[in-house]
Design an enzyme around this catalytic site. Sequence first.
Site, short mmCIF file in Angstrom:
data_model
loop_
_atom_site.label_atom_id
_atom_site.label_comp_id
_atom_site.label_asym_id
_atom_site.label_seq_id
_atom_site.Cartn_x
_atom_site.Cartn_y
_atom_site.Cartn_z
N GLY A 188 57.46 47.84 10.49
CA GLY A 188 58.61 48.23 11.27
C GLY A 188 58.59 47.09 12.33
N GLN A 218 60.66 43.84 20.74
CA GLN A 218 59.34 43.40 20.40
C GLN A 218 59.09 41.86 20.14
OE1 GLN A 218 58.18 46.69 17.48
NE2 GLN A 218 56.47 46.16 18.20
N CYS A 223 50.81 49.66 16.77
CA CYS A 223 51.99 49.11 16.89
C CYS A 223 51.77 47.80 17.38
CB CYS A 223 52.31 49.36 18.28
SG CYS A 223 53.78 48.82 19.02
N LEU A 224 52.74 46.68 16.71
CA LEU A 224 52.40 45.27 16.84
C LEU A 224 52.40 44.69 18.12
CD1 LEU A 224 54.51 44.09 13.73
CD2 LEU A 224 52.12 44.40 13.69
N HIS A 226 59.36 55.73 15.53
CA HIS A 226 58.38 54.80 16.15
C HIS A 226 59.46 53.68 16.61
CE1 HIS A 226 54.64 52.57 17.24
NE2 HIS A 226 55.44 51.40 17.06
N GLU A 227 60.17 52.90 15.82
CA GLU A 227 60.81 51.90 15.95
C GLU A 227 62.07 52.22 16.90
OE1 GLU A 227 59.67 49.02 15.58
OE2 GLU A 227 58.20 49.65 13.99
N HIS A 277 61.35 52.20 20.58
CA HIS A 277 60.98 51.06 21.26
C HIS A 277 62.59 50.72 21.84
CE1 HIS A 277 57.35 49.07 20.46
NE2 HIS A 277 57.12 49.61 19.21
#
Length: 171
Positions: free
Chosen positions: A68, A73, A116-117, A158-159, A162
């Site tokens: 995701g 991000q 997380c990226l 999670h997304e 963000h």
Amino acid sequence: MPERAGASGWTRPDLTGDLAGGTLRDIVLWPDPRLRLRCEPAGFLSGPALRALAADLLATMYHAGGRGLAAPQIGVARRIFVMDAGWKDGAPDPLVLCDPEILVQSPETETQQEQCLSIPDRPVAVTRSLRIGIAWYDLDGRYHLRDMEGLPARIAQHEADHLDGLLIVKD
């Protein structure tokens, strides 16, 4: 167009139409303050701009080996994220969620390690609802409702976090 095998070593699925030609973008890394901003609605973007953003998000997510990726991000403070819970297991199902809203969360929760990226190499134990009901608009402006459970529910939560400036780490 990015190579089908990303830096992660995973092979991204073939995408069709205007989602296939995304540009790889730099991922914003924590503690960059842009990750803590509440995003503006994605629906205010023009159709072509929204499609280009979605294509960039997908290309970047697959290249980085994520499941995701949310617009903040890559430095865009809009309420849009992409996800694909099954691509690493050979069952790709890319989703583009514009202006998503989690409507229902189950009281049953589970704690798991998340990555997380934007926070590389720092897994964190996070407690999330096992099931959610989520609504969003697609790139054609159609409204969708879906129940998710397990990994897809965790990714979507999670997304969605963000988009509200919430991260798995505390500053």
